[in-house]
Every structure is written in structure tokens, then in C-alpha cells.
Design a protein around this motif. Structure first.
Motif, PDB file in Angstrom:
ATOM      1  N   ILE A   1       0.845  -1.191   0.000  1.00 30.47           N
ATOM      2  CA  ILE A   1       0.000   0.000   0.000  1.00 30.47           C
ATOM      3  C   ILE A   1       0.884   1.245   0.000  1.00 30.47           C
ATOM      4  N   TYR A   2       0.561   2.206  -0.862  1.00 31.63           N
ATOM      5  CA  TYR A   2       1.239   3.497  -0.857  1.00 31.63           C
ATOM      6  C   TYR A   2       0.481   4.401   0.107  1.00 31.63           C
ATOM      7  N   LEU A   3       1.073   4.666   1.268  1.00 29.57           N
ATOM      8  CA  LEU A   3       0.349   5.311   2.360  1.00 29.57           C
ATOM      9  C   LEU A   3       0.190   6.812   2.178  1.00 29.57           C
ATOM     10  N   ASP A   4       1.062   7.447   1.407  1.00 30.22           N
ATOM     11  CA  ASP A   4       0.985   8.897   1.230  1.00 30.22           C
ATOM     12  C   ASP A   4      -0.107   9.228   0.220  1.00 30.22           C
ATOM     13  N   SER A   5      -1.259   9.678   0.709  1.00 29.62           N
ATOM     14  CA  SER A   5      -2.394   9.995  -0.161  1.00 29.62           C
ATOM     15  C   SER A   5      -2.320  11.405  -0.724  1.00 29.62           C
ATOM     16  N   MET A   6      -1.268  12.165  -0.404  1.00 29.90           N
ATOM     17  CA  MET A   6      -1.131  13.549  -0.868  1.00 29.90           C
ATOM     18  C   MET A   6      -0.219  13.664  -2.092  1.00 29.90           C
ATOM     19  N   GLN A   7       0.268  12.541  -2.611  1.00 28.15           N
ATOM     20  CA  GLN A   7       1.144  12.560  -3.770  1.00 28.15           C
ATOM     21  C   GLN A   7       0.324  12.517  -5.058  1.00 28.15           C
ATOM     22  N   ALA A   8       0.783  13.251  -6.062  1.00 29.60           N
ATOM     23  CA  ALA A   8       0.131  13.218  -7.368  1.00 29.60           C
ATOM     24  C   ALA A   8       0.458  11.910  -8.079  1.00 29.60           C
ATOM     25  N   GLN A   9      -0.376  11.563  -9.056  1.00 27.83           N
ATOM     26  CA  GLN A   9      -0.203  10.312  -9.778  1.00 27.83           C
ATOM     27  C   GLN A   9       1.143  10.252 -10.498  1.00 27.83           C
ATOM     28  N   GLU A  10       1.585  11.392 -11.039  1.00 29.53           N
ATOM     29  CA  GLU A  10       2.868  11.423 -11.744  1.00 29.53           C
ATOM     30  C   GLU A  10       4.024  11.111 -10.793  1.00 29.53           C
TER      31      GLU A  10
END
Length: 349
Positions: free
Chosen positions: A171-180
Motif C-alpha cells: 500500500i502506498y500510504l501517502d495519499s497527498m502525492q500526485a499520480q505522476e
């Protein structure tokens, strides 16, 4: 007092039914426990969880929930459990290191969770086990779209299903990162697939991350995601198995599904290429991960003097008598020239 969540909640009912600070803290603790147990259930944890009201440790360092991961040691006379890991919340500890010259921070913005792992006990248990399956890098990253709700429970459900199918996912926990940014992370870490969820969207997007292009597949159910990724990884595995017969090296453990890479930088700038010579020409993906991890661990520990550059490893399927015969001919304690001559003798025979 310790037991299941239901038993502890029932025991504390005489406090939670009243008013005051004690009742408020008891209700808050039970609420946090309920969330933790719900997340564990979502991830498919099958091990028993025991709640202990008397488990108190270093109150100046920890704040909130603390935990231990224990295993029964049957080899001990009294079957006393071994502690494999311990940790908890460090919110108050973080505040102690916060600079007074910095901008003031709200009470709810400082959070931290840590764990101390007894690696020696775990390694010893694994070495004593007959079947070992060392962990390795993941191939699938499950994330959410920036600017929407984290959807943590939904992502944990997908990861659980992928794990159950034998696929390596995280799981990628950082939900504030952009898709790029997440795609760049996948490229730099050799992650081949990115599964994206978005609030209000019933479809699940699966992206194949390659160097020069990105392809996307929209699916509607977790089972479809699992089947699709299994087919993709199996196709990639078959392609890798056919490449050694054509004179090109196998892909390595770290970038299994990264077609443009032929080597892996494990540590200290050591690049390792794996070549498997199998009699039937087939090797299951899970077995290959296992063998590559075991080989790398053996090479790095047994041959620390190897030059920190590209190393070719040829893994062959041999019986015990053949191995003993090869060992008998090798001059491992002689000079370099004697060793080279013994290798030539083995090849001739």
C-alpha cells in the motif's frame, strides 16, 4: 485483566457507563482498539489478538496504544513466549524534539508509530524451519487519487486479495502525492504495476509502468484485478524464462517486471544477473523469487571479497551426488590458478 476485545469491553462497562475523565479515556481507548481490530480483520489477519489492560510500559515515551508480537517457543521447558516485535504510538515523544522556534502545531497534527523488531529471533526461527521463503521487493503498488479520501480500508482489501493469490503487493500510504510522482516512484523502484482507487468511481485502474509508456486497464471487481495481474506476471515470467535460451541474461529479483533493466543494484553497488538452467525449462515465479533471495544472501555473506561490480550467477538444478562430485574436484583452498584449473577439469568431466 486480559482477553478478547469483547471480554475487555464487558469488563470496562462499569466504567464506560459512568461520567468523568476515566469514562472518557476508557471509551476513547476502546474506540481506538475497535478501529485497529477492524483494520487487522480487513488485512486478513488470522492470528489471535489479546488485549491486556495491565500492559503498561514507559509511559513517558509511549502515548496511546502499545503492542507486542509474540510466539510460543515450544523448545523451552515452560513454553514461555518469545517477543518478536514491540512498539506503539510516539506522539508525546515527537513533541519533546519539536523546536520551540518553529511554528506552533495543533495537538492533532503530531503523530508517530514505531516498532522494534527482534531480527535475530526471526532469522533463527526461519533457519530452523524446513521451508523458508525470504521476503523480496513488491511488484504491485495500491494507491489512491490525490485530493480524494484515502480509502484505506478499500486498499487494504485489495492488497489482502493480492497477497492471498501469492502476489507481492504493498500500500502506498501517502495519499497527498500526485499520480505522476507515484509513477516516478514505481519506475525508480522497479514496481511494475500501480492499482489506483478513486472515491465515487466504481472502476479500479491498473497501470502497467514501463520506461517509455504507461498502459491502463479499467476493471470493476477485486477478483478481476487479481486475475489480470496474475496473467500479466505469468506472461512476464515466461518471457524471462525464454530469454536465457536466446543468450541473454534473466531479469533479476529487484526489477522482475521492468523490461528495460538487466541488472539489480542490491547493495554497495553490486549488480547481479541471475541465469537459471532448469531441465524442464520452467520455474514458478514464487520459486524463482525464493531462490534469487537465497542465492543473493549466500553470495553476499560467503563472498564479501567479490568486486563491487556486475556479477553473473548461474543457478543449476543438480542432484546431491553431482554436487558432491563437483566439490571434490574444486580446489577452493589453493591458489587462483589451481582453482581455475579445477573448474576446467569439472567442465571437461
Amino acid at each position: 485483566m486480559e482477553g478478547t476485545y469483547g471480554k475487555v469491553a464487558s469488563y470496562l462497562r462499569c466504567i464506560t457507563k459512568t461520567r468523568g475523565e476515566a469514562a472518557t479515556k476508557a471509551k476513547q481507548g476502546l474506540h481506538e482498539l475497535e478501529i485497529i481490530l477492524s483494520n487487522l480483520d480487513t488485512l486478513g489477519l488470522k492470528l489471535p489478538v489479546i488485549v491486556s489492560l495491565g500492559f503498561v510500559y514507559n509511559t513517558h515515551q509511549f502515548s496511546g496504544m502499545i503492542f507486542q508480537i509474540m510466539v510460543d517457543n515450544k523448545k523451552k521447558k515452560h513454553h514461555s513466549p518469545d517477543i518478536l516485535a514491540a512498539g506503539g504510538r510516539y506522539d508525546n515523544l515527537i513533541k519533546q524534539f519539536y523546536s520551540p522556534l518553529s511554528q506552533p502545531v495543533s495537538e492533532t497534527s503530531l503523530h508517530g508509530v514505531g516498532v522494534s523488531i527482534a531480527f535475530e529471533k526471526i532469522v533463527t526461527a526461519v533457519l530452523e524451519s524446513r521451508e523458508t521463503n525470504p521476503p523480496s521487493a513488491y511488484d504491485i503498488l495500491v494507491c489512491t487519487t490525490f485530493g480524494h479520501k484515502p480509502m484505506l480500508k478499500e486498499r487494504m482489501t485489495i492488497v489482502r486479495d493480492l497477497w492471498a493469490a501469492g502476489l507481492r503487493a504493498e500500500i502506498y500510504l501517502d495519499s497527498m502525492q500526485a499520480q505522476e510522482d507515484i509513477q516516478d516512484f514505481c519506475r525508480s523502484n522497479g514496481v511494475a504495476f500501480m492499482v489506483t482507487l478513486q472515491e465515487g468511481d466504481t472502476t479500479i485502474k491498473v497501470r502497467s509502468i514501463e520506461k517509455d509508456k504507461i498502459t491502463e486497464k479499467k476493471l470493476t471487481a477485486n477478483s478481476q484485478v487479481v486475475d489480470f495481474l496474475q496473467q500479466k506476471l505469468q506472461a512476464s515470467s515466461k518471457q524471462e524464462q525464454s530469454e536465457p535460451n536466446q543468450g541473454t541474461p534473466c531479469k533479476n529479483i529487484a526489477v522482475l517486471n521492468y523490461p528495460e533493466a538487466n541488472t539489480s543494484n542490491y547493495s554497495s553497488n553490486m549488480l547481479i544477473n541471475f541465469n537459471f538452467v532448469i531441465e524442464n525449462g520452467k520455474l514458478a515465479t514464487k520459486s524463482r523469487y525464493k531462490y534469487e533471495s537465497q542465492i543473493f544472501a549466500k553470495v553476499s555473506s560467503s563472498f564479501p571479497w567479490l568486486p563491487k561490480k556486475s556479477i553473473e550467477v548461474i543457478a543449476m538444478e543438480l542432484t546431491a551426488p553431482v554436487l558432491k562430485c563437483i566439490v571434490a574436484f574444486l580446489e577452493v583452498n589453493g591458489t587462483e590458478q589451481e582453482f581455475e584449473d579445477s573448474i576446467g577439469l569439472v567442465i571437461d568431466k
